[in-house]
Design a protein around this motif. Structure first.
Motif: not given
Length: 69
Positions: A22, A25, A27, A29, A39-46
């Motif tokens: 976490t 920013s 993150i 994962d 990964s939140k970066g991949v899905t764009g959400r928690h």
């Protein structure tokens, strides 16, 4: 921390390592046994409640009984 708690309560007997990353920013994962599971970066959400556990079950635990059963 719910994702980590859910995984460890249910599948601690087959998880060798669990890393929850976490950051300030946004993150979020989840890496299990060296593989990026969510990964939140991949899905764009928690992740939704229970989503990480479902992903783990589908990928690693087919035919495996939950811990303690």
């Amino acid at each position: 921390m719910s994702a980590a708690t859910d995984l460890l309560k249910t599948y601690q007997h087959i998880i060798e390592s669990l890393i929850l990353t976490t950051g300030g920013s946004g993150i979020f994962d989840v890496t299990v046994n060296g593989d990026l599971l969510y990964s939140k970066g991949v899905t764009g959400r928690h992740a939704h409640p229970g989503e990480v556990l479902e992903l783990f079950g589908a990928k690693y635990a087919q035919g495996v009984s939950p811990y303690g059963t």
